[in-house]
Design a protein around this motif. Structure first.
Motif, PDB file in Angstrom:
ATOM      1  N   LEU A 121       0.878  -1.231  -0.008  1.00  0.00           N
ATOM      2  CA  LEU A 121       0.158  -0.034   0.050  1.00  0.00           C
ATOM      3  C   LEU A 121       0.905   1.430  -0.074  1.00  0.00           C
ATOM      4  O   LEU A 121       1.878   1.353   0.738  1.00  0.00           O
ATOM      5  N   VAL A 122       0.525   2.121  -0.859  1.00  0.00           N
ATOM      6  CA  VAL A 122       1.275   3.559  -1.000  1.00  0.00           C
ATOM      7  C   VAL A 122       0.152   4.501  -0.668  1.00  0.00           C
ATOM      8  O   VAL A 122      -0.839   4.696  -1.047  1.00  0.00           O
ATOM      9  N   MET A 123       0.283   5.365   0.509  1.00  0.00           N
ATOM     10  CA  MET A 123      -0.481   6.366   0.736  1.00  0.00           C
ATOM     11  C   MET A 123       0.217   7.603   0.498  1.00  0.00           C
ATOM     12  O   MET A 123       1.276   7.848   0.969  1.00  0.00           O
ATOM     13  N   PRO A 142       2.963  -4.354   3.898  1.00  0.00           N
ATOM     14  CA  PRO A 142       3.726  -3.375   3.741  1.00  0.00           C
ATOM     15  C   PRO A 142       3.221  -2.188   3.318  1.00  0.00           C
ATOM     16  O   PRO A 142       2.492  -2.175   2.296  1.00  0.00           O
ATOM     17  N   THR A 143       3.545  -1.031   3.968  1.00  0.00           N
ATOM     18  CA  THR A 143       2.951   0.479   3.605  1.00  0.00           C
ATOM     19  C   THR A 143       3.835   1.411   3.802  1.00  0.00           C
ATOM     20  O   THR A 143       4.830   1.168   4.309  1.00  0.00           O
ATOM     21  N   VAL A 144       4.020   2.268   2.524  1.00  0.00           N
ATOM     22  CA  VAL A 144       4.856   3.361   2.721  1.00  0.00           C
ATOM     23  C   VAL A 144       3.879   4.606   2.364  1.00  0.00           C
ATOM     24  O   VAL A 144       2.876   4.678   1.688  1.00  0.00           O
ATOM     25  N   LEU A 145       4.297   5.607   3.044  1.00  0.00           N
ATOM     26  CA  LEU A 145       3.673   7.075   2.966  1.00  0.00           C
ATOM     27  C   LEU A 145       4.624   7.932   1.872  1.00  0.00           C
ATOM     28  O   LEU A 145       5.856   7.696   2.123  1.00  0.00           O
ATOM     29  N   VAL A 146       4.059   8.552   1.024  1.00  0.00           N
ATOM     30  CA  VAL A 146       4.863   9.621  -0.009  1.00  0.00           C
ATOM     31  C   VAL A 146       4.218  10.738  -0.143  1.00  0.00           C
ATOM     32  O   VAL A 146       3.078  11.010   0.143  1.00  0.00           O
ATOM     33  N   ASP A 154       7.607   3.559   7.023  1.00  0.00           N
ATOM     34  CA  ASP A 154       8.259   3.811   5.945  1.00  0.00           C
ATOM     35  C   ASP A 154       7.601   5.110   5.177  1.00  0.00           C
ATOM     36  O   ASP A 154       6.274   5.193   4.873  1.00  0.00           O
ATOM     37  N   CYS A 155       8.512   6.094   4.883  1.00  0.00           N
ATOM     38  CA  CYS A 155       7.998   7.278   4.332  1.00  0.00           C
ATOM     39  C   CYS A 155       9.034   7.994   3.601  1.00  0.00           C
ATOM     40  O   CYS A 155      10.287   8.085   3.843  1.00  0.00           O
TER      41      CYS A 155
END
Length: 330
Positions: A121-123, A142-146, A154-155
């Motif tokens: 997931l990307v948010m 797994p998730t990442v912020l952008v 993770d961001c």
């Protein structure tokens, strides 16, 4: 003609089907020379992996969900380009979920929704720190912020305070009153973005340090018509010569259009500083803050892919710094 199969690729490369599968899944155990041979033959044979077969075989969807506010602005088009390039190279498909309003984000908070059936997931952009700390976001995968920051996941984000400061430091060196335009958000504080608040904080700090007051500030929603109306209101009230920090290039472009309509000389009567460095900024000689948007998206994708590949370490932070690009408008 029949479509080429994974067996055809394996036969042409002189390897087993399992090796081709490991190449498709970016497994680190494959030798680089073998990987290059397999990838070359995949291209030459125009082989496309069957996502259903891959899902059945590996228990994975080979899909990444991307949740973002909208998909119609230049910033998000560029961000998606960076994300998709990295994911496609790794043989993942991207499913895009524009949030548009609070109700849709609320709907996506449940793990039963389609967005959470992907492998990762990307948010993008939203201030989700509170949701993450309250564990309202289902982050089993797994998730990442952008374009956003959190200590819990993770961001990858842009230092917007630094960008605002650079704009303020430059504006303080220019003659005339100083004005600013900001982007307002229609969502409530929990779901809003801190991007423009951070740019404003940096800008005002720089003006304060230079002893230069801000004459007036204006807000606009993030669409072309509203930006043009805001530009008209600002120029109706402005005392010339003046300097305007437009906190997004969309706002800066509207100012340039309105100035041309009024016969103002940009660079003398009116100096404009934008933020984004969109692809059209150079042709319009816009002084602006350059954001490596595509690189930011690519880095976010790389962090997520490493998690999918087995990385188990603590949350990682990648901070990008904007840079001032001086052109004719200021």
């Amino acid at each position: 003609m029949r479509k080429p199969t994974i067996q055809d690729v394996a036969r042409a490369a002189g390897v087993g089907v399992g090796t081709v599968s490991r190449v498709l899944n970016n497994h680190p155990s494959v030798k680089q020379a073998t990987r290059e041979t397999v990838l070359r033959l995949i291209t030459e044979l125009d082989y496309t992996p069957n996502p259903h077969a891959r899902r059945i075989a590996g228990g994975k969807s080979y899909t990444i969900s991307v949740l973002l506010p909208v998909v119609t602005t230049e910033f998000y088009v560029r961000l998606l380009d960076g994300l998709e390039t990295a994911f496609q190279d790794a043989r993942y498909d991207v499913a895009i979920f524009p949030l548009l309003d609070r109700s849709r984000l609320e709907r996506y908070l449940g793990s039963h929704t389609l967005a959470y059936q992907a492998d990762g997931l990307v948010m993008a952009t939203y201030n989700l720190t509170a949701l993450l700390s309250e564990r309202r976001l289902r982050t089993q995968q797994p998730t990442v912020l952008v374009d956003a920051h959190s200590d819990n996941v993770d961001c990858v984000y842009m230092d917007n305070v630094a960008g605002g400061r650079l704009a303020g430091e430059h504006a303080a060196t220019l003659p005339g009153h100083i004005y600013a335009t900001w982007v307002e958000t229609e969502l409530d504080q929990l779901f809003t973005t801190r991007v423009f608040e951070e740019r404003r904080n940096g800008f005002l700090a720089a003006l304060g340090a230079a002893g230069r007051p801000l004459k007036a500030e204006f807000t606009s929603s993030f669409d072309s018509l509203a930006a043009r109306n805001t530009a008209s209101t600002l120029l109706d009230q402005a005392e010339f010569p003046c300097v305007v920090f437009a906190s997004a290039d969309l706002l800066a472009g509207a100012l340039l259009d309105e100035a041309a309509l009024r016969g103002l000389e940009v660079g003398r009567d009116l100096r404009v500083i934008g933020y984004d460095d969109q692809p059209w900024a150079a042709s319009r000689q816009l002084t602006t803050l350059h954001q490596p948007v595509e690189s930011m998206g690519h880095e976010a994708a790389s962090l997520l892919l490493s998690r999918l590949g087995g990385h188990k370490g603590p949350p990682r932070v990648r901070k990008f710094l904007p840079r001032l690009v001086l052109r004719g408008t200021a």
